[in-house]
Design an enzyme around this catalytic site. Structure first.
Site, mmCIF file in Angstrom:
data_model
loop_
_atom_site.group_PDB
_atom_site.id
_atom_site.type_symbol
_atom_site.label_atom_id
_atom_site.label_comp_id
_atom_site.label_asym_id
_atom_site.label_seq_id
_atom_site.Cartn_x
_atom_site.Cartn_y
_atom_site.Cartn_z
ATOM 1 N N LYS A 124 -76.383 -46.190 -54.952
ATOM 2 C CA LYS A 124 -74.653 -45.684 -54.106
ATOM 3 C C LYS A 124 -74.103 -46.733 -53.646
ATOM 4 O O LYS A 124 -74.400 -48.097 -53.326
ATOM 5 C CB LYS A 124 -75.357 -44.755 -52.917
ATOM 6 C CG LYS A 124 -74.504 -43.705 -52.141
ATOM 7 C CD LYS A 124 -74.702 -42.008 -53.403
ATOM 8 C CE LYS A 124 -74.082 -41.860 -53.097
ATOM 9 N NZ LYS A 124 -74.584 -40.403 -53.709
ATOM 10 N N ASP A 164 -68.572 -39.163 -55.158
ATOM 11 C CA ASP A 164 -69.536 -38.377 -53.810
ATOM 12 C C ASP A 164 -68.318 -38.265 -53.491
ATOM 13 O O ASP A 164 -67.223 -38.072 -53.647
ATOM 14 C CB ASP A 164 -70.344 -39.816 -53.783
ATOM 15 C CG ASP A 164 -71.238 -39.137 -52.317
ATOM 16 O OD1 ASP A 164 -72.175 -38.427 -53.313
ATOM 17 O OD2 ASP A 164 -71.152 -39.253 -51.258
HETATM 18 N N1 GLU Z 1 -73.007 -38.252 -56.280
HETATM 19 C C1 GLU Z 1 -73.842 -37.223 -56.386
HETATM 20 C C2 GLU Z 1 -75.678 -37.272 -55.904
HETATM 21 O O1 GLU Z 1 -75.235 -37.178 -54.739
HETATM 22 C C3 GLU Z 1 -73.703 -37.072 -58.082
HETATM 23 C C4 GLU Z 1 -74.556 -39.211 -58.584
HETATM 24 C C5 GLU Z 1 -74.315 -39.453 -59.903
HETATM 25 O O2 GLU Z 1 -73.549 -38.098 -59.983
HETATM 26 O O3 GLU Z 1 -74.151 -40.194 -60.660
HETATM 27 O O4 GLU Z 1 -75.825 -37.199 -56.261
#
Ligand code: GLU
Length: 447
Positions: A124, A164
């Site tokens: 992240k 996100d």
């Molecule tokens: N931000 C999204 C999550 O919390 C998607 C992340 C992504 O597609 O890599 O899963």
């Protein structure tokens, strides 16, 4: 493993990182027994290694605003675990972003990604940049400055970031554009959530919300019920919340309550038809107020309140942000008699509130790392399409998403059953996700 000892050690090493410590405790408490049945994991110190990210990058992002003033923000990437595949996870742009928040999200992402069955590790990242009130040019300049440093840490086989909170299609476009410009190659798999014309996948924007409704369908099926006619109370009407409203309407269910930052709406007829388009318009004009919906459709608006505790619904779906539901709301939810509490946002419930809801005999609680996995799941499918240099149809992507969500529900229910926990979807998801990552770490030796 002894959870309290391990947590005491982590608290000592990372004081004040409350969200991260909360997420780790939640997982460790539900896998403790399973873990202790695997002496080989214990010997290889899997848990001690798994709770720490592989690495964290922190970097300065300097850009020039529209007034010509120089601005400096902080950028981060937490590469949590890559035992089962390249690091994968979104970027969050929000003024409250800090390492603790990104560590909690990266930790959760590791198990979520394992549940999708696709080969993706967990990561992240993001920045304390606040996109609210920024012009399009400012957002572009910020994204370009962010990627100028960030590009050296990612790549299609290394780390694939995506969106996100605060990072949608527009931001991904600017970020990917700058990546392509720097590396001088169309390396599509280095980012997901791209526009379809730049190698994105059909249905990626809707995937998290659609997947959450598919998951809910499995939970209802387990009780011999259908989605049709189900009434939902939720928080959040961003990308994910909107996807839930749309899929629910398509399947004959309806969202009759939704909460925003300024209060909640009660629309007994549900958010259906052109009201879905109005929500998009309303959000684009002002993301902080949902009251205009009540003014337009002549429905009730309750200022400053959340809809947790309303009785005339079948399901609660918190889809706003972390720690949205605390003990006080959990008590109201339990007292309402509503059976289903389906988490959607990442960690929307505090640990005490979650444990309280799970202990209610009349309730079924489902965890976000399973329910919202459809988003990153379709990101994984975007990576597959990029590797194949092919573009799948909406039907193909939707069928895969559907299959994935059904499977996540199935493996979670089976894992809980196997360890004598009954229909405990929270523990089941933690156990199934953990076992996969732990096994992969174990197979690859100690490092
Ligand atoms: N931000 C999204 C999550 O919390 C998607 C992340 C992504 O597609 O890599 O899963």
């Amino acid at each position: 493993m002894n959870v309290n000892n391990l947590m005491a050690e982590l608290e000592r090493k990372h004081p004040g990182e409350n969200e991260y410590l909360q997420a780790v405790r939640e997982v460790l408490e539900s896998i403790e027994e399973v873990y202790n049945q695997h002496p080989e994991f214990e010997k290889a110190k899997i848990v001690e290694r798994l709770v720490e990210p592989d690495r964290i990058f922190t970097f300065r992002v300097t850009w020039v605003d529209d007034k010509g003033e120089v601005q400096t923000n902080l950028g981060y990437r937490v590469q949590f675990n890559s035992a089962i595949g390249p690091y994968k996870g979104g970027l969050r742009f929000h003024k409250a972003v800090n390492p603790s928040m990104l560590k909690f999200l990266g930790f959760e992402q590791t198990f979520k990604n394992a549940l999708t069955t696709l080969p993706m590790g967990g990561a992240k990242g993001g920045s304390d940049f606040n996109p609210k009130g920024k012009s399009d040019r400012e957002v572009m300049r910020f994204c370009q400055a962010f990627m100028t440093e960030f590009h050296r840490h990612i790549g299609q086989d290394i780390d694939c970031p995506a969106g996100d909170v605060g990072v949608g299609g527009r931001e991904v476009g600017y970020l990917y554009g700058q990546y392509r410009r720097i590396v001088g190659a169309a390396e599509f798999g280095a980012m997901s959530g791209k526009a379809i014309c730049t190698g994105g996948s059909i249905l990626r924007p809707e995937a998290t919300g659609f997947g959450a409704v598919y998951y809910l369908r499995e939970v209802l099926k387990h009780d011999g019920k259908e989605v049709k006619g189900i009434r939902v109370a939720m928080s959040g009407y961003g990308n994910v919340g909107w996807g839930i409203m749309k899929k629910a309407a398509e399947l004959g269910a309806k969202v009759t309550y939704f909460a925003g930052p300024d209060g909640y709406i009660h629309d007994p007829d549900g958010v259906v038809g052109e009201k879905l388009d109005f929500i998009l318009e309303m959000r684009a004009k002002d993301p902080m107020h949902c009251k205009p919906y009540a003014d337009k459709y002549g429905v009730e608006f309750v200022p400053g309140e959340k809809c947790w505790g309303v009785k005339d619904v079948d399901v609660y779906m918190p889809a706003a942000t972390q720690n949205d539901v605390r003990m006080e709301s959990a008590e109201k939810i339990a007292a309402s008699g509503v059976k289903y509490y389906i988490e959607v946002a990442n960690m929307p419930t505090t640990n005490d509130a979650l444990n309280y809801l799970r202990a209610q005999k009349h309730m079924v609680v489902a965890p976000s790392k399973a329910v919202n996995a459809g988003g990153v799941g379709v990101s994984g499918l975007e990576m597959s399409q990029n590797s194949e240099r092919l573009v799948w149809t909406a039907e193909e992507v939707d069928a895969q998403l559907h299959k994935m969500m059904k499977n996540i529900h199935k493996v979670s229910a089976e894992a809980a059953e196997e360890y004598g926990l009954g229909y405990d979807l929270v523990a089941g998801a933690n156990i199934a996700g953990f076992k996969k990552v732990a096994q992969a770490m174990y197979e690859q030796g100690v490092f």
